[in-house]
Design an enzyme around this catalytic site. Structure first.
Site, PDB file in Angstrom:
ATOM      1  CB  CYS A  51      -4.734  -7.452   4.696  1.00 24.37           C
ATOM      2  SG  CYS A  51      -5.578  -6.137   3.652  1.00 24.37           S
TER       3      CYS A  51
ATOM      4  CG  HIS B 251      -1.773  -1.321   1.261  1.00 28.44           C
ATOM      5  ND1 HIS B 251      -2.950  -1.481   0.028  1.00 28.44           N
ATOM      6  CD2 HIS B 251      -1.999  -2.465   1.587  1.00 28.44           C
ATOM      7  CE1 HIS B 251      -3.332  -2.356   0.288  1.00 28.44           C
ATOM      8  NE2 HIS B 251      -3.099  -3.178   1.581  1.00 28.44           N
TER       9      HIS B 251
END
Lengths: 110, 138, 284
Positions: C245, C204
């Site tokens: 995740c 990210h």
């Protein structure tokens, strides 16, 4: 009756006679397809869907939709209607389990 | 019957296709369509099906159908294990013979719309939708 | 538009990093909801972010079709859950015979701005999430059972409360009493875990805008949470998402509502300081 089923409808409060307008509908429903297996038991989860949706205005059909398990969770439909006079738009959803959910919206002419 | 080398290879490919391609599913889609049309010929033009070229998630794919003058439009997902999706029957007060919904697609496939016109004839259109095998969704 | 725009935006952001100048998001980065609420989906990165110049909403990484679902509250399926949240707000539960509305007579509107500042440190110096506040009130004021951390009831009520902050800038406190929690969250963000040995930053921060299989990696911003995901057709909380995740990178997830995820929630929220609250958003 399946739990937590909530119909939502968006219609204009006023319509012009003879002029088409858009209606959006959504009902909260799992739409269990009958093809999924329970992860714990490995058994098929029985089908449980909304299998039909109708919209009528003062008793005359606007649309009548037959629905299969391929329609997504929380089934959404958008379509157009045209009316000549004021009245009630009745929306009805038919559940596999026999439950029927309906809601009514008044449409004025102006 | 004797096969040339080329024919044999072609047969082998055909057999491979039968093994790996969803032939059964296509047949199921044909059956569903035939049940709607009663086996009548299906023309082209006059009906549109709108769908994303790439669907981000096969669980919720927005589609729209439009066929001016249609009495009904059936939507078929040719690659789904159960190809039927929905049939829109337009009433007297339909403002247009069009509708939108959100559907489940089991994989990359053609979404077909078959319209039954007021005169009883049939027309169809299709849209290819690529269903992506997602990453993590974020 | 949509993910095609993102390629450009993220690519531009990447170039900007190389060039050392601030990335500029085009006008296409504006999300308009119901035709009248304008939400900026990009902002200058908060000063504590060392490796990113611009923070961008996950909305920008989605296809046109997914983006449009968030542009109208009727099209947005989250509102099914907001409706459930409204019912829960009014529902009497517990030994005291009270509902949320018994005390909060001005309605959920009372909490406008709250979600934009969550999680935060309470008077006793403990980091608290909105979920914990709701459960504390349920237990102490209503005499009711606490709800599960990420199930429908909690996610629906936090969606309703989060909606009251929609359009406001994310502004979580990271200094003072929050500092140690924030440092802990930052450490977790940059720590590689799991069989795939990846930290949050590996996807990210270092690779947002890049394809991961057929999908675009986002910056992992939480400004739209809880969010309706097309994948599971329900509201997803930040902690449930963190858990997902961690499973994806084959790590053993921390507990929802545990100290690790709370600290991570604070740190990740702070990475979006300056972005606009989009709750309840739609993602894939």
């Amino acid at each position: 009756m399946a739990s937590g089923v909530k119909p939502r409808v968006k219609t204009p409060k006023k319509a012009t006679a003879g002029e088409a307008f858009t209606i959006k509908t959504l009902i909260s429903h799992k739409m269990e397809s009958g093809q999924r297996k329970d992860k714990k038991t490995g058994e098929l989860i029985p089908r449980s869907i909304i299998n039909r949706f109708t919209c009528e205005f003062n008793g005359t059909s606007v649309i009548d939709i037959s629905i299969e398990p391929a329609v997504s969770t929380n089934p959404y439909f958008q379509f157009d209607a045209v009316v000549q006079e004021a009245g009630d738009m009745v929306f009805t959803w038919y559940d596999d389990d026999g439950s029927v959910y309906d809601t009514t919206k008044s449409v004025a002419i102006g | 019957m004797e096969f040339s080398r080329r024919e044999t290879i072609a047969l082998g490919l055909g057999a491979a296709a039968l093994t790996f391609m969803p032939f059964r599913v296509d047949a199921a889609a044909e059956e569903v369509i035939a049940a709607f049309t009663g086996g009548a010929d299906i023309g082209e033009g006059g009906v549109t099906v709108t769908a994303p070229e790439i669907a981000e998630n096969g669980n919720t794919v927005p589609i729209g159908v439009d066929a001016p003058g249609a009495a009904a439009i059936m939507v078929v997902a040719t690659g789904n294990p159960t190809p039927n999706v929905a049939t829109f029957n337009f009433g007297e007060l339909a403002g247009a013979q069009s509708a939108s919904t959100r559907i489940r697609l089991a994989g990359t496939q053609d979404v077909v719309a078959i319209a039954r016109m007021a005169d009883g004839s049939f027309i169809q259109a299709s849209a290819a939708v690529k269903v992506t095998i997602g990453g993590c969704g974020g | 538009m949509g993910m095609y725009l993102l390629k450009t935006t993220a690519f531009a952001a990447g170039l900007a990093l190389v060039a050392g100048s601030a990335a500029v998001a085009g006008e296409d980065s504006t999300l308009t909801i119901n035709g009248d609420l304008t939400i900026s989906t990009a902002a200058a990165a908060p000063s504590h972010l060392e490796n990113i110049d611009e923070v961008v909403s996950g909305w920008l990484f989605r296809t046109d079709e997914t983006q449009s679902l968030q542009m109208d509250d009727f099209d947005n399926p989250s509102f099914v859950f907001v409706d459930i949240g409204i019912d829960l707000w009014e529902a009497v539960d517990g030994t005291e015979g009270k509902s949320c509305s018994s005390c909060h007579t001005d309605g959920p509107e009372e909490f406008a701005g709250l979600t934009a500042t969550m999680p935060r440190v309470d008077a006793d110096g403990n980091l608290e999430t909105l979920t914990e506040i709701i459960n504390r009130e349920r237990v102490e004021k209503m005499g009711a059972e606490p709800w599960k951390y990420s199930k429908t009831k909690m996610a629906s009520l936090t969606a309703l409360i989060g909606l009251q902050s929609r359009g406001m800038p994310v502004n979580v406190a990271i200094d003072g009493a929050a500092a140690p929690y924030w440092e802990r969250g930052k450490e977790l963000y940059y720590t590689r875990v799991g069989q795939l040995d990846i930290a949050c930053s590996g996807c990210h921060e270092d690779n947002y805008g890049v394809m991961i299989r057929a999908d675009h990696l986002s910056q992992g911003q939480t400004n739209g949470f809880p969010t309706y995901r097309l994948k599971n057709a329900k509201m997803n909380t930040t902690h449930a998402r963190f858990k997902g995740c961690m499973k994806n990178i084959r790590a053993t997830p921390y507990a929802e509502g545990g100290d690790e995820f709370k600290a991570l929630e604070l740190y990740v929220a702070s990475r979006g300081n300056g972005l606009t609250v989009e709750t309840p958003s739609v993602r894939n």
